[in-house]
Design a protein around this motif. Structure first.
Motif, PDB file in Angstrom:
ATOM      1  N   ILE A 408       0.846  -1.207   0.000  1.00  0.00           N
ATOM      2  CA  ILE A 408       0.000   0.000   0.000  1.00  0.00           C
ATOM      3  C   ILE A 408       0.876   1.250   0.000  1.00  0.00           C
ATOM      4  O   ILE A 408       0.669   2.189  -0.777  1.00  0.00           O
ATOM      5  CB  ILE A 408      -0.944  -0.004   1.233  1.00  0.00           C
ATOM      6  N   ASN A 409       1.891   1.245   0.876  1.00  0.00           N
ATOM      7  CA  ASN A 409       2.770   2.422   0.965  1.00  0.00           C
ATOM      8  C   ASN A 409       3.489   2.684  -0.351  1.00  0.00           C
ATOM      9  O   ASN A 409       3.631   3.820  -0.790  1.00  0.00           O
ATOM     10  CB  ASN A 409       3.790   2.233   2.093  1.00  0.00           C
ATOM     11  N   LYS A 410       3.926   1.584  -0.969  1.00  0.00           N
ATOM     12  CA  LYS A 410       4.711   1.720  -2.192  1.00  0.00           C
ATOM     13  C   LYS A 410       3.852   2.224  -3.355  1.00  0.00           C
ATOM     14  O   LYS A 410       4.239   3.137  -4.077  1.00  0.00           O
ATOM     15  CB  LYS A 410       5.295   0.340  -2.527  1.00  0.00           C
ATOM     16  N   GLY A 413       1.654   5.807  -2.281  1.00  0.00           N
ATOM     17  CA  GLY A 413       2.335   6.950  -1.687  1.00  0.00           C
ATOM     18  C   GLY A 413       1.911   7.238  -0.258  1.00  0.00           C
ATOM     19  O   GLY A 413       1.962   8.382   0.200  1.00  0.00           O
ATOM     20  N   ALA A 414       1.479   6.201   0.443  1.00  0.00           N
ATOM     21  CA  ALA A 414       1.025   6.382   1.823  1.00  0.00           C
ATOM     22  C   ALA A 414       2.179   6.075   2.783  1.00  0.00           C
ATOM     23  O   ALA A 414       3.221   5.552   2.386  1.00  0.00           O
ATOM     24  CB  ALA A 414      -0.151   5.465   2.111  1.00  0.00           C
ATOM     25  N   GLN A 415       2.007   6.451   4.022  1.00  0.00           N
ATOM     26  CA  GLN A 415       2.953   6.098   5.086  1.00  0.00           C
ATOM     27  C   GLN A 415       2.132   5.454   6.193  1.00  0.00           C
ATOM     28  O   GLN A 415       1.869   6.068   7.222  1.00  0.00           O
ATOM     29  CB  GLN A 415       3.645   7.354   5.616  1.00  0.00           C
ATOM     30  N   VAL A 416       1.724   4.214   5.943  1.00  0.00           N
ATOM     31  CA  VAL A 416       0.966   3.480   6.953  1.00  0.00           C
ATOM     32  C   VAL A 416       1.991   2.773   7.841  1.00  0.00           C
ATOM     33  O   VAL A 416       2.860   2.067   7.328  1.00  0.00           O
ATOM     34  CB  VAL A 416       0.029   2.441   6.298  1.00  0.00           C
ATOM     35  N   PRO A 417       1.929   2.977   9.172  1.00  0.00           N
ATOM     36  CA  PRO A 417       2.936   2.333  10.027  1.00  0.00           C
ATOM     37  C   PRO A 417       2.777   0.812  10.015  1.00  0.00           C
ATOM     38  O   PRO A 417       1.663   0.297   9.949  1.00  0.00           O
ATOM     39  CB  PRO A 417       2.663   2.906  11.413  1.00  0.00           C
ATOM     40  N   ARG A 418       3.901   0.120  10.089  1.00  0.00           N
ATOM     41  CA  ARG A 418       3.854  -1.332  10.110  1.00  0.00           C
ATOM     42  C   ARG A 418       3.606  -1.834  11.523  1.00  0.00           C
ATOM     43  O   ARG A 418       3.675  -1.090  12.499  1.00  0.00           O
ATOM     44  CB  ARG A 418       5.168  -1.901   9.575  1.00  0.00           C
ATOM     45  N   LEU A 419       3.323  -3.130  11.602  1.00  0.00           N
ATOM     46  CA  LEU A 419       3.100  -3.760  12.908  1.00  0.00           C
ATOM     47  C   LEU A 419       4.431  -4.211  13.491  1.00  0.00           C
ATOM     48  O   LEU A 419       5.334  -4.622  12.760  1.00  0.00           O
ATOM     49  CB  LEU A 419       2.185  -4.980  12.740  1.00  0.00           C
ATOM     50  N   ASN A 420       4.522  -4.146  14.828  1.00  0.00           N
ATOM     51  CA  ASN A 420       5.675  -4.703  15.511  1.00  0.00           C
ATOM     52  C   ASN A 420       5.385  -6.177  15.806  1.00  0.00           C
ATOM     53  O   ASN A 420       4.426  -6.513  16.493  1.00  0.00           O
ATOM     54  CB  ASN A 420       5.950  -3.951  16.817  1.00  0.00           C
ATOM     55  N   ILE A 421       6.221  -7.057  15.269  1.00  0.00           N
ATOM     56  CA  ILE A 421       5.937  -8.488  15.318  1.00  0.00           C
ATOM     57  C   ILE A 421       5.974  -9.027  16.754  1.00  0.00           C
ATOM     58  O   ILE A 421       5.266  -9.973  17.098  1.00  0.00           O
ATOM     59  CB  ILE A 421       6.940  -9.246  14.420  1.00  0.00           C
ATOM     60  N   SER A 422       6.752  -8.394  17.598  1.00  0.00           N
ATOM     61  CA  SER A 422       6.866  -8.880  18.984  1.00  0.00           C
ATOM     62  C   SER A 422       5.565  -8.739  19.772  1.00  0.00           C
ATOM     63  O   SER A 422       5.448  -9.287  20.865  1.00  0.00           O
ATOM     64  CB  SER A 422       7.963  -8.122  19.713  1.00  0.00           C
TER      65      SER A 422
END
Lengths: 430, 408
Positions: A408-410, A413-422
């Motif tokens: 989606i970001n690519k 042109g969005a900057q959606v934060p990713r999830l932290n896997i931990s």
């Protein structure tokens, strides 16, 4: 007097800095301008629904990757995202398997049978959920099945039937259902079961859920689907189909493992496992994939009426449905590649993002490290796949959601934060 | 059933990345020096010279005992690459301390003394819920050096000194293990151990004239060996074959050698200046290995590949009256930690340092010294080549300190 002032000064200094945390602001969430996330719907199968451990249950639904994506989209202004959750009282949904013990390293699983959500035992029907939803994932849904009538009836797919209000005409198919939701954004991941159903049955076609969809039909249906989904200029993400031979369902029970087990319990050395193929029985090679349920089927070595042990002699070979043999695997992988070519070209022609789930799961097969955590496709200990060897753990779902977010970001042109896997778990151990 | 089929599943879980703090020199041995930004090894000729400049000790005219304490607050933040979540360490105060005492006749050619101080150490607690929990949950590390020292004047201006260092080190480390209980929480490894090591500290001090002096000292590396440390694993029963709850571990922690040069000179009658530089030979720290007693427990090997590091510090002391000395200083500390090897136990980077302090002579016998140091570890984005914990770290360190000296 002076000294007291100093003490007070030091005490004040200590107090004032206790609250003084360093700050970081390295990521500015942004929706971009190319896509509208106000009403996101997820079209797909069991993976989208949050199916795990051989069943659909509330805990899995809550970490279904579309929901995880939606929660991140909400950080850039995305809209509400509803899932057809089972109630707390019926939280175990369809029932699922859990790990009871590891005996000599061998997993022993048991079926969870309390708090189920069945409203009918024959035919099996689940408690209805007919409020508006965004996660339209239906376990078992296939591309060909999405256009077929009757699938939403009591005689069809119980997970689809569950979502349709009483009195829905039997002609209502999944395609019509999923394309009439007034969406502004979508993720689309259908097609796995069009090969997986066939492959998991050892490439034995026993009906509509185990047939292999033709590439030509897949092309036509996908084009229809995506054309309708983008009729009002909506944007979305198309997921590629994973190489089914990369999942633990096919990679855990190998010829070597079976031979080791047989020889551990045998006085005479056994060197070959015999399998039935469409061209007759033969000795298995390391390029033949035994399905995970074969390990618990309790068949290997059991003598038949003629005292020939199962799987150890050409006259009593392992049945075709338990083995995806070399030739069948090549057929299945080739079909997956064909489907993925179609998916990528359709996405390109419509200007849609592609979540390359296939490339990602291929990397997981070899093991990846992220956020200080190692994840692989190894059964149980790899922590990426749930106990059924096909569907994902919460860790796997979070990784999958990140693949979509990256796409989606690519593309948009969005900057959606990713999830932290931990923040997510792997396989629960007893 | 005639044959049992077996799936040979070994619980070769991802090795918990268990790491020691490094890059964590805490130069807080004397609040006088701290107040000048860590400079002053050539300037201060007192009981703390045992650490800063063993050669200067014999130039002390009197004897003294001083007790110094600090409250170090190490506050780090981390933001994983591409994530909007910022993790913070919990509030925790570590108390580096030092005691220095001298003996010997006054105004003669030798002096002896003993120093007990904590040159390395730190405490950091990220909690069990943060992004990098599989790398580290919390760490408390302390190295206590005990250093008996003698110093001799070779001429009135030139003196030498040296001491033997005995180190008692202790570590208390926790990290999460990727095995999961029924409630979804992850397993935990807790390592506690103590070890010892030895080294030395030698130096020379030269007075060009009454006011200008130079100090050189070399503090050797100290290899601290931990044996039979307690490794406690809290994991589900099915994982206890791999992680036996009560295990032992051994590890080896090299603390690096340091070469330090300091000069001092007056700016005016009431203003003195000191400049110090150090080279820290951290390049001996190549990797950190943990060997566990459990036969199936995977030993861990973490590449560190530290480089040589160094610092430059300068400070001035202002003497407004007979009874009061005021100090200010600052410095720059180059990190030994390369970008690809940043671990959350010491998310190090180049640091800037500012400090201030005072000494108040309460009586002819008693001095009270206070200091305050602030270090800013510059933000840096790092992707650890081993753990692939990738993100930006930043750290602020606050260190108020106080010391009491009795002269006799």
């Amino acid at each position: 007097m002076k000294r007291r002032n100093l003490y007070i000064g030091v005490a004040l200094a200590i107090l004032s800095i206790t609250a003084c945390k360093p700050t970081l602001d390295e990521f500015t969430p942004s929706a971009g301008t190319k896509a509208d996330f106000s009403k996101y719907i997820a079209i797909g199968n069991s993976l989208s629904a949050g199916f795990a451990d051989g069943g659909l249950y509330l805990e899995g639904q809550k970490v279904a990757f579309p929901l995880l994506i939606a929660e991140q989209l909400q950080k850039v202004g995305g809209g509400e995202f509803k899932s057809p959750f089972f109630s707390e009282e019926q939280s175990n949904g369809s029932g699922y398997i859990r790990l009871k013990a590891l005996v000599n390293g061998q997993p022993v699983t048991e079926q969870v049978a309390d708090k189920l959500a069945y409203r009918s035992a024959t035919p099996k029907l689940l408690t209805k959920y007919t409020d508006p939803i965004n996660n339209l994932g239906v376990p078992g849904m296939r591309m060909d099945m999405a256009f077929a009538p009757g699938i939403g009836t009591a005689a069809g797919n119980m997970y689809f039937e569950r979502l349709l209000p009483d009195g829905t005409p039997p002609t209502m198919n999944y395609f019509t259902y999923s394309t009439s939701q007034n969406h502004t954004f979508f993720t689309f991941s259908l097609g796995n079961n069009d090969v997986l159903g066939y492959a998991t049955n050892g490439a034995v076609n026993e009906g509509p859920t185990t047939s292999l969809t033709s590439t030509a039909l897949f092309n036509t249906l996908l084009n229809n689907y995506v054309t309708t989904l983008t009729a009002k200029g909506q944007k979305g993400v198309l997921a590629t189909i994973p190489d089914v031979t990369s999942v633990p369902y096919f990679t855990t029970v190998t010829r070597q493992v079976l031979l080791a087990a047989v020889n551990a319990a045998s006085t005479t050395k056994v060197t070959d496992i015999y399998i039935a193929t469409k061209t007759g029985p033969r000795a298995a090679t390391d390029q033949d994939f035994f399905v995970l349920p074969f390990s618990s089927a309790g068949l290997l070595g059991v003598p038949n009426a003629n005292k020939i042990p199962y799987g150890l002699h050409p006259l009593n070979p392992v049945e075709d449905k338990y083995v995806l043999d070399t030739k069948e695997a090549i057929e299945v992988v080739a079909r997956v590649n064909d489907f993925n070519k179609t998916i990528k070209s359709v996405a390109a022609s419509k200007g849609l993002a592609v979540a390359d789930v296939n490339a990602f799961l291929t990397s997981v097969k070899n093991g990846i490290r992220i956020d200080g955590l190692a994840v692989s496709a190894k059964y149980i200990t790899g922590n990426g796949f749930s106990l059924d060897g096909i569907h994902l753990t919460p860790i796997g779902n979070a990784l999958m959601a990140n693949v979509f977010i990256e796409a989606i970001n690519k593309t948009y042109g969005a900057q959606v934060p990713r999830l932290n896997i931990s923040d997510f778990r792997g396989v629960k151990l007893p | 059933m005639m044959y049992m089929k077996k799936l040979l599943i070994t619980l070769l879980c991802a090795s918990p990345s268990l790491l020691f703090a490094q890059g964590s020199q805490v130069n807080l041995q004397s609040p006088k020096s701290v107040g000048m930004g860590g400079a002053g090894s050539a300037y201060f000729i007192d009981e703390s010279s045992i650490f800063y400049s063993p050669g200067a000790l014999s130039k002390m005219s009197h004897n003294a005992i001083s007790v110094n304490g600090n409250g170090v607050m190490f506050k780090s933040a981390f933001q994983a690459t591409g994530s909007s979540v910022v993790d913070h360490t919990r509030n925790q105060i570590t108390p580096p301390f030092s005691v220095f005492a001298t003996v010997g006749p006054k105004n003669t050619w030798w002096k002896a003394g003993i120093g007990i101080y904590t040159p390395y150490g730190g405490a950091v607690d990220w909690g069990t819920e943060w992004t990098g929990k599989y790398s580290l949950v919390s760490l408390s590390l302390r190295a206590i050096y005990i250093q008996p020292t003698v110093s001799f004047k070779l001429t009135d201006n030139f003196s030498i000194g040296g001491g033997f260092v005995y180190n008692v080190g202790s570590v208390d480390l926790q990290s999460a293990i990727p095995v999961y209980f029924q409630d979804g929480t992850s397993g935990l490894a807790e390592l506690k151990g103590t070890g010892t090591g030895t080294g030395y500290n030698v130096g020379v001090h030269y007075n060009l004239n009454e006011e200008f002096a130079i100090s050189m000292s070399y503090r050797s590396k100290v290899i601290t060996k931990l044996k039979d440390g307690d490794a406690k694993f809290t994991v589900p029963e099915a994982a206890q074959g791999t992680f036996p709850p009560d295990s032992k571990f051994s590890a080896e922690l090299p603390l690096p050698s340091t070469f330090a040069v300091g000069v001092t000179f007056p700016i005016s009658e009431k203003v003195k200046m000191a400049v110090d530089g150090t080279v820290i030979n951290y390049d001996i720290y190549k990797e950190l290995n943990f060997d566990y007693s459990g036969a199936n427990t995977p030993d861990t090997h973490s590449p560190k590949n530290y480089t040589k590091a160094g610092s430059i510090k300068a400070g001035i002391e202002y003497l407004p009256s007979e009874k009061l000395q005021l100090r200010i200083g600052g410095g720059y500390i180059a990190t030994p930690v390369s970008k690809d090897y940043v671990y959350p136990e010491t998310p190090d980077n180049n640091r800037i340092l500012v400090a201030g302090g005072f000494t108040y002579k309460m009586s002819p016998k008693f001095d009270l010294t206070g200091s305050f140091a602030y270090q800013r570890v510059l933000p840096r984005e790092a992707n650890n080549v081993d753990s692939h914990l990738s993100g930006t770290y930043t750290t602020n360190i606050y260190a108020p300190g106080i010391g009491l000296t009795y002269k006799f």
